[in-house]
Structure formats: structure tokens, C-alpha cells
Design an enzyme around this catalytic site. Structure first.
Site, PDB file in Angstrom:
ATOM      1  N   PHE A 295      49.507 -42.630  47.457  1.00  0.00           N
ATOM      2  CA  PHE A 295      50.749 -42.804  48.226  1.00  0.00           C
ATOM      3  C   PHE A 295      51.194 -44.277  48.296  1.00  0.00           C
ATOM      4  CE2 PHE A 295      52.015 -43.421  52.891  1.00  0.00           C
ATOM      5  CZ  PHE A 295      53.377 -43.334  52.633  1.00  0.00           C
TER       6      PHE A 295
ATOM      7  N   GLU B 141      42.388 -48.891  61.709  1.00  0.00           N
ATOM      8  CA  GLU B 141      41.354 -48.021  62.289  1.00  0.00           C
ATOM      9  C   GLU B 141      40.004 -48.724  62.405  1.00  0.00           C
ATOM     10  OE1 GLU B 141      41.046 -43.966  61.093  1.00  0.00           O
ATOM     11  OE2 GLU B 141      43.206 -43.733  60.890  1.00  0.00           O
TER      12      GLU B 141
ATOM     13  N   TYR C 258      35.315 -42.353  57.866  1.00  0.00           N
ATOM     14  CA  TYR C 258      36.354 -43.075  57.087  1.00  0.00           C
ATOM     15  C   TYR C 258      36.468 -44.517  57.566  1.00  0.00           C
ATOM     16  CZ  TYR C 258      40.995 -44.953  56.095  1.00  0.00           C
ATOM     17  OH  TYR C 258      42.033 -45.800  55.739  1.00  0.00           O
TER      18      TYR C 258
ATOM     19  N   ALA D  31      34.534 -46.276  59.436  1.00  0.00           N
ATOM     20  CA  ALA D  31      33.282 -47.039  59.313  1.00  0.00           C
ATOM     21  C   ALA D  31      33.112 -47.528  57.872  1.00  0.00           C
ATOM     22  CB  ALA D  31      32.096 -46.184  59.734  1.00  0.00           C
TER      23      ALA D  31
ATOM     24  N   LYS E 225      35.568 -48.159  55.771  1.00  0.00           N
ATOM     25  CA  LYS E 225      36.546 -49.245  55.569  1.00  0.00           C
ATOM     26  C   LYS E 225      36.055 -50.534  56.245  1.00  0.00           C
ATOM     27  CE  LYS E 225      40.094 -48.885  53.781  1.00  0.00           C
ATOM     28  NZ  LYS E 225      40.520 -48.976  52.343  1.00  0.00           N
TER      29      LYS E 225
ATOM     30  N   LYS F  99      48.324 -35.616  55.632  1.00  0.00           N
ATOM     31  CA  LYS F  99      48.583 -36.532  56.742  1.00  0.00           C
ATOM     32  C   LYS F  99      49.688 -35.936  57.600  1.00  0.00           C
ATOM     33  CE  LYS F  99      45.686 -39.461  54.750  1.00  0.00           C
ATOM     34  NZ  LYS F  99      45.818 -39.681  53.380  1.00  0.00           N
TER      35      LYS F  99
ATOM     36  N   GLY G 114      35.776 -37.253  67.804  1.00  0.00           N
ATOM     37  CA  GLY G 114      35.877 -38.732  67.808  1.00  0.00           C
ATOM     38  C   GLY G 114      37.308 -39.236  67.678  1.00  0.00           C
TER      39      GLY G 114
HETATM   40  P1  NAD Z   1      45.821 -41.917  49.005  1.00  0.00           P
HETATM   41  O1  NAD Z   1      44.728 -41.023  49.478  1.00  0.00           O
HETATM   42  O2  NAD Z   1      47.215 -41.406  48.948  1.00  0.00           O
HETATM   43  O3  NAD Z   1      45.467 -42.490  47.550  1.00  0.00           O
HETATM   44  C1  NAD Z   1      44.212 -42.982  47.205  1.00  0.00           C
HETATM   45  C2  NAD Z   1      44.216 -43.257  45.696  1.00  0.00           C
HETATM   46  O4  NAD Z   1      42.947 -43.822  45.342  1.00  0.00           O
HETATM   47  C3  NAD Z   1      44.403 -42.010  44.848  1.00  0.00           C
HETATM   48  O5  NAD Z   1      45.326 -42.259  43.798  1.00  0.00           O
HETATM   49  C4  NAD Z   1      43.011 -41.730  44.292  1.00  0.00           C
HETATM   50  O6  NAD Z   1      43.031 -41.059  43.039  1.00  0.00           O
HETATM   51  C5  NAD Z   1      42.464 -43.148  44.188  1.00  0.00           C
HETATM   52  N1  NAD Z   1      40.990 -43.178  44.206  1.00  0.00           N
HETATM   53  C6  NAD Z   1      40.157 -42.564  45.112  1.00  0.00           C
HETATM   54  N2  NAD Z   1      38.876 -42.807  44.799  1.00  0.00           N
HETATM   55  C7  NAD Z   1      38.891 -43.602  43.690  1.00  0.00           C
HETATM   56  C8  NAD Z   1      37.877 -44.214  42.914  1.00  0.00           C
HETATM   57  N3  NAD Z   1      36.564 -44.027  43.193  1.00  0.00           N
HETATM   58  N4  NAD Z   1      38.245 -44.991  41.869  1.00  0.00           N
HETATM   59  C9  NAD Z   1      39.553 -45.175  41.565  1.00  0.00           C
HETATM   60  N5  NAD Z   1      40.560 -44.600  42.252  1.00  0.00           N
HETATM   61  C10 NAD Z   1      40.229 -43.837  43.318  1.00  0.00           C
HETATM   62  O7  NAD Z   1      45.721 -43.217  49.915  1.00  0.00           O
HETATM   63  P2  NAD Z   1      46.846 -44.076  50.658  1.00  0.00           P
HETATM   64  O8  NAD Z   1      47.232 -43.389  51.903  1.00  0.00           O
HETATM   65  O9  NAD Z   1      47.860 -44.477  49.663  1.00  0.00           O
HETATM   66  O10 NAD Z   1      45.961 -45.347  51.079  1.00  0.00           O
HETATM   67  C11 NAD Z   1      45.804 -46.437  50.179  1.00  0.00           C
HETATM   68  C12 NAD Z   1      44.944 -47.487  50.835  1.00  0.00           C
HETATM   69  O11 NAD Z   1      45.565 -47.924  52.065  1.00  0.00           O
HETATM   70  C13 NAD Z   1      43.556 -47.013  51.246  1.00  0.00           C
HETATM   71  O12 NAD Z   1      42.641 -48.052  50.990  1.00  0.00           O
HETATM   72  C14 NAD Z   1      43.656 -46.734  52.729  1.00  0.00           C
HETATM   73  O13 NAD Z   1      42.425 -46.910  53.372  1.00  0.00           O
HETATM   74  C15 NAD Z   1      44.663 -47.785  53.149  1.00  0.00           C
HETATM   75  N6  NAD Z   1      45.484 -47.481  54.335  1.00  0.00           N
HETATM   76  C16 NAD Z   1      46.237 -46.334  54.364  1.00  0.00           C
HETATM   77  C17 NAD Z   1      47.083 -46.102  55.466  1.00  0.00           C
HETATM   78  C18 NAD Z   1      47.956 -44.864  55.543  1.00  0.00           C
HETATM   79  O14 NAD Z   1      48.604 -44.672  56.580  1.00  0.00           O
HETATM   80  N7  NAD Z   1      48.044 -44.034  54.536  1.00  0.00           N
HETATM   81  C19 NAD Z   1      47.130 -47.015  56.515  1.00  0.00           C
HETATM   82  C20 NAD Z   1      46.304 -48.160  56.461  1.00  0.00           C
HETATM   83  C21 NAD Z   1      45.507 -48.385  55.338  1.00  0.00           C
HETATM   84  O1  DAU Z   2      45.954 -46.063  61.098  1.00  0.00           O
HETATM   85  C1  DAU Z   2      45.897 -46.122  59.696  1.00  0.00           C
HETATM   86  C2  DAU Z   2      45.290 -44.845  59.168  1.00  0.00           C
HETATM   87  O2  DAU Z   2      46.277 -43.843  59.345  1.00  0.00           O
HETATM   88  C3  DAU Z   2      44.857 -44.920  57.704  1.00  0.00           C
HETATM   89  O3  DAU Z   2      43.834 -45.869  57.590  1.00  0.00           O
HETATM   90  C4  DAU Z   2      44.391 -43.561  57.209  1.00  0.00           C
HETATM   91  O4  DAU Z   2      44.100 -43.614  55.829  1.00  0.00           O
HETATM   92  C5  DAU Z   2      45.494 -42.547  57.439  1.00  0.00           C
HETATM   93  O5  DAU Z   2      45.030 -41.263  57.078  1.00  0.00           O
HETATM   94  C6  DAU Z   2      45.924 -42.547  58.905  1.00  0.00           C
HETATM   95  O6  DAU Z   2      44.882 -42.009  59.760  1.00  0.00           O
HETATM   96  P1  DAU Z   2      45.237 -41.033  61.002  1.00  0.00           P
HETATM   97  O7  DAU Z   2      44.035 -40.264  61.313  1.00  0.00           O
HETATM   98  O8  DAU Z   2      45.897 -41.795  62.088  1.00  0.00           O
HETATM   99  O9  DAU Z   2      46.372 -40.126  60.271  1.00  0.00           O
HETATM  100  P2  DAU Z   2      46.621 -38.544  60.286  1.00  0.00           P
HETATM  101  O10 DAU Z   2      47.959 -38.337  59.647  1.00  0.00           O
HETATM  102  O11 DAU Z   2      45.467 -37.780  59.766  1.00  0.00           O
HETATM  103  O12 DAU Z   2      46.751 -38.246  61.843  1.00  0.00           O
HETATM  104  C7  DAU Z   2      47.741 -38.899  62.625  1.00  0.00           C
HETATM  105  C8  DAU Z   2      47.621 -38.355  64.049  1.00  0.00           C
HETATM  106  O13 DAU Z   2      48.028 -36.984  64.045  1.00  0.00           O
HETATM  107  C9  DAU Z   2      46.212 -38.373  64.594  1.00  0.00           C
HETATM  108  O14 DAU Z   2      46.256 -38.650  66.001  1.00  0.00           O
HETATM  109  C10 DAU Z   2      45.705 -36.948  64.376  1.00  0.00           C
HETATM  110  C11 DAU Z   2      46.975 -36.114  64.512  1.00  0.00           C
HETATM  111  N1  DAU Z   2      47.021 -34.876  63.690  1.00  0.00           N
HETATM  112  C12 DAU Z   2      46.813 -35.000  62.352  1.00  0.00           C
HETATM  113  C13 DAU Z   2      46.836 -33.892  61.545  1.00  0.00           C
HETATM  114  C14 DAU Z   2      46.579 -33.994  60.057  1.00  0.00           C
HETATM  115  C15 DAU Z   2      47.303 -33.676  64.269  1.00  0.00           C
HETATM  116  O15 DAU Z   2      47.528 -33.585  65.500  1.00  0.00           O
HETATM  117  N2  DAU Z   2      47.321 -32.561  63.479  1.00  0.00           N
HETATM  118  C16 DAU Z   2      47.087 -32.624  62.133  1.00  0.00           C
HETATM  119  O16 DAU Z   2      47.107 -31.549  61.473  1.00  0.00           O
END
Ligand code: NAD
Ligand code: DAU
Length: 333
Positions: free
Chosen positions: A11, A125, A147, A149, A151, A186, A272
Site C-alpha cells: 500500500f 505503534e 507486530y 514489538a 517493529k 485494515k 491487547g
Molecule cells: P502492506 O502490508 O500493504 O505491504 C507490505 C509489502 O511488503 C508488500 O508488498 C509485501 O509483499 C512486502 N513484503 C512483506 N514481506 C516481505 C519480505 N520478507 N521481503 C520483501 N518484501 C516483503 O504494508 P503497508 O501498510 O504499505 O506498510 C508499509 C510499511 O509502513 C510497513 O513497514 C509498516 O510497518 C509501515 N507503516 C504502515 C502504516 C499503515 O497505516 N499502513 C502506518 C505506519 C507504518
Molecule cells: O498506527 C500505525 C499502524 O496502523 C500501522 O503500523 C499498522 O501497520 C496498520 O495496520 C495500522 O494498525 P491498526 O491496528 O491501528 O490498524 P487497523 O486498520 O487494523 O485497525 C484500526 C482500528 O480499527 C483499531 O482500533 C482496530 C479497529 N478495527 C480494525 C479492524 C480490522 C475494528 O474495530 N474492526 C476491524 O475489523
């Protein structure tokens, strides 16, 4: 500049590759991605013919693949990770392998090859939950899930490589991202796509947990600012300044789609479950960055994106996703 992006088929990584190629002409991007369930080359269809871009399928835990991909690079931005908290609770192993050991493999290659800059994409996180105030980059790390932990472990390794080997590392810790091309596990893409199909929206616990929403374009701009202007050895929080309770978010999604609140189902809470994330972003703002996307406008745009791109998410929802969904949300029946 030759930039290696890992996890660029996910993403944020795919949005970042597109953002950088649009913004800079004199840039070559290598995207190293394992293509796990979350990696999707469809996310990058519009740029796959760009001569400045190259995709390499590979695992960041594979030292030989990493060495080959990084050869000649000026900078590395590591997005590759297992990222979904619920999946880390049901199966932590891949999180420890990719998020910790994969980061270590990259750091070793950066050190061996003398690469000039390494940006680790981390998360708010790692600080854990707080009911009041906000975390600065100096706050203690107190992660709650396997997750976060993993990171946090990666962040500590990155900082140790700076102190021990003088590695040119930086860290970004962003809040929750939203926007197009987000895997529908998500909350925002899951709830938008479920609501479009009149399926239940499973709200964990009382729905009063708070997340700070950041549009993915704003995160890309923040990462770019840190890559160019950040001080080596430093971490930078990147938040949207949009704290919203999950229930309010859910109601707004339903309203934007013209759907009934009768779709809301309260389900067993996440173990948690962090109550609230909040970060102080003065440090990245001092680099000249600030978020540009208003949350209400960004959410409307995001709802439209999923409404306009059903082919993208319907394909995902017909595969591995379905098995995961049935396991994770068994109580929905
Ligand atoms: P995502 O799950 O959409 O994508 C992860 C990508 O990493 C995928 O393309 C997957 O194929 C690749 N990948 C996984 N394991 C791999 C490996 N061993 N080698 C090579 N590629 C691998 O993730 P995202 O939501 O785009 O998050 C990207 C980064 O940002 C992550 O490090 C995540 O911890 C961080 N982050 C995400 C959010 C969020 O809200 N989505 C917020 C803060 C930080
Ligand atoms: O804060 C940054 C993080 O945000 C990233 O590091 C993670 O990679 C990303 O997945 C995200 O983590 P969250 O746990 O905050 O995101 P998620 O979308 O899973 O959940 C957001 C909130 O919504 C959380 O309080 C849990 C709640 N939730 C989530 C899902 C999937 C629900 O209530 N129902 C659901 O089905």
C-alpha cells in the site's frame, strides 16, 4: 539518484514509488518485494513501463537477493514488512522474520556496500497506547502486539547500527495511513468495501479506540522530506493530526455511502488493543513538512476510489483474503 524501495508492491510503498517518480525526473527506482498476500503488482500498473523503474522479486531476509538489489544504490527506503496487527496475534512468526531479521539483512548490506542513506519505515505503534498527551521521538518504546514489538525491535537495531557502525540511518514513525490501494484487511478499506456489498462492519470492543489518520500522500511527502533533509541517526514522527474514534469513522463511512448503521456489528475486542495513538510531529514539521490533505476531503476521496475501482478489491476479496476473513471474523457467522 538510484533508490531502492523494499515492499514497493504494498500500500504505502506503491504510493511512494509513484510519488517519487512523479516528483523527480533524475531518479531510478528499484522495487524489491517478495509479493506476499499483501504485495500486488496491479498497484503499480500505471508506472511499470517507466524506464526509470525496475521490479525485482525477492525476500529482504535473503542476503544474496538483498546484496544484488542494493548494488550501486544511493539510498534505501525499507517499507517491506508484515503489517496487520490481527495477523500478528494469530501468527507472529512471519513478523519476527521479516520485520526484525529482514531489517537486519538490509542493514548488513547497507554497511557492507557503504550505501549513503537508509530510511526505516516504522510506526507510531512502537510507543504503545496513551489516554492523554502525545509521544515524542524521545518517548520510551512500549509496544503491545507482536507486530509493534517486531517493529520496535527493528528500530532498536537500526539505531544500534548508527551507534556501533556509524551507519547512515533514519527512521520515520507514522500514524495510521489511508487512501487508495490499501489491502482490505485494515479498517478503512475493509469497512468501505463491506458496506458497498451490504456486509457487516465488525467493530472491535466498544468502538471508542482512537487512531490518528494520515493520508498516504502526506506520508509519502513526509518520508521524502526525511530522506532528503533528515539528520542521520534521528527518528521522525509523521502524523495527520486527525484523531477519530473508530465508531465515528465507521458512521461517517456509512453516511458517505448512503448505507444504514444497521450494518454495524460489535465483535470481541482485539487482545491487547491499544486505546489511543497520538504523536507530536514538531520535529518533521521543522523540516518544512506539514500534512496537506484535510481528513474529511481525504476520506471522501478514498471512498470514491474504492467505489470506482471494484475490480482491484474484488479480485483480492475472492482469494486468500476470504479464508483469512472467515477465520478472523468467525463470530459473524
Ligand atoms: P502492506 O502490508 O500493504 O505491504 C507490505 C509489502 O511488503 C508488500 O508488498 C509485501 O509483499 C512486502 N513484503 C512483506 N514481506 C516481505 C519480505 N520478507 N521481503 C520483501 N518484501 C516483503 O504494508 P503497508 O501498510 O504499505 O506498510 C508499509 C510499511 O509502513 C510497513 O513497514 C509498516 O510497518 C509501515 N507503516 C504502515 C502504516 C499503515 O497505516 N499502513 C502506518 C505506519 C507504518
Ligand atoms: O498506527 C500505525 C499502524 O496502523 C500501522 O503500523 C499498522 O501497520 C496498520 O495496520 C495500522 O494498525 P491498526 O491496528 O491501528 O490498524 P487497523 O486498520 O487494523 O485497525 C484500526 C482500528 O480499527 C483499531 O482500533 C482496530 C479497529 N478495527 C480494525 C479492524 C480490522 C475494528 O474495530 N474492526 C476491524 O475489523
Amino acid at each position: 539518484m538510484r533508490l531502492v524501495v523494499t515492499g514497493g508492491a504494498g500500500f504505502i510503498g506503491s504510493n511512494f514509488v509513484r510519488y517519487m517518480l512523479r516528483r523527480y525526473d533524475d531518479l531510478e527506482v528499484v522495487n524489491l518485494d517478495k509479493l506476499t498476500y499483501a504485495g500486488n503488482l496491479e498497484n503499480l500498473r500505471d508506472i511499470e513501463g517507466d524506464a526509470r523503474y525496475r521490479f525485482v522479486k525477492g525476500d529482504i531476509c535473503d542476503a544474496a537477493a538483498v546484496r544484488a538489489a542494493l548494488r550501486g544504490a544511493d539510498a534505501v527506503v525499507n517499507f517491506a514488512a508484515e503489517t496487520h496487527v490481527d495477523r500478528s496475534i494469530s501468527g507472529p512468526q512471519d513478523f519476527i522474520s521479516t520485520d526484525v531479521l529482514g531489517t537486519h539483512t538490509l542493514l548488513e548490506a547497507v554497511r557492507e556496500q557503504g550505501i549513503g542513506r537508509y530510511v526505516q519505515i516504522s510506526t507510531d505503534e512502537v510507543y504503545g497506547s496513551t489516554e492523554t498527551g502525545s509521544f515524542s521521538e524521545e518517548s520510551d518504546l512500549a509496544p503491545s502486539s507482536p507486530y509493534s514489538a517486531s517493529k520496535a525491535g527493528a528500530d532498536l537495531l537500526v539505531l544500534a547500527y548508527r551507534r556501533t557502525y556509524d551507519a547512515p540511518v533514519l527512521i520515520t514513525r507514522s500514524s495510521n495511513n489511508y487512501g487508495g490501494w490499501q489491502y482490505p484487511e485494515k479498517i478503512i478499506p475493509l469497512f468501505i468495501t463491506n458496506a458497498i456489498d451490504d456486509q457487516a462492519l465488525p467493530v472491535y470492543g466498544d468502538g471508542l479506540n482512537v487512531r490518528d489518520w494520515l493520508h498516504v500522500d502526506d506520508n509519502c511527502a513526509g518520508i521524502d522530506a526525511v530522506l532528503r533533509e533528515g539528520a542521520v541517526g534521528e527518528a521522525y514522527n509523521i502524523g495527520g493530526g486527525n484523531e477519530v474514534e473508530n465508531l465515528a469513522l465507521t458512521r461517517r463511512i456509512l453516511e458517505l455511502l448512503g448505507k444504514s448503521e444497521g450494518l454495524i456489528r460489535y465483535v470481541t475486542d482485539r487482545p491487547g488493543h491499544d486505546r489511543r495513538y497520538a504523536i507530536d510531529c514538531a520535529k518533521v514539521r521543522a523540516l518544512g513538512w506539514e500534512p496537506a490533505v484535510d481528513f474529511e476531503a481525504g476520506l471522501e476521496r478514498t471512498v470514491s476510489w474504492y467505489r470506482d475501482n471494484p475490480g482491484w478489491w474484488r479480485k483480492i476479496k475472492s482469494g486468500e483474503w476470504r479464508e483469512y476473513y472467515e477465520r478472523q471474523y468467525a463470530e459473524l457467522g
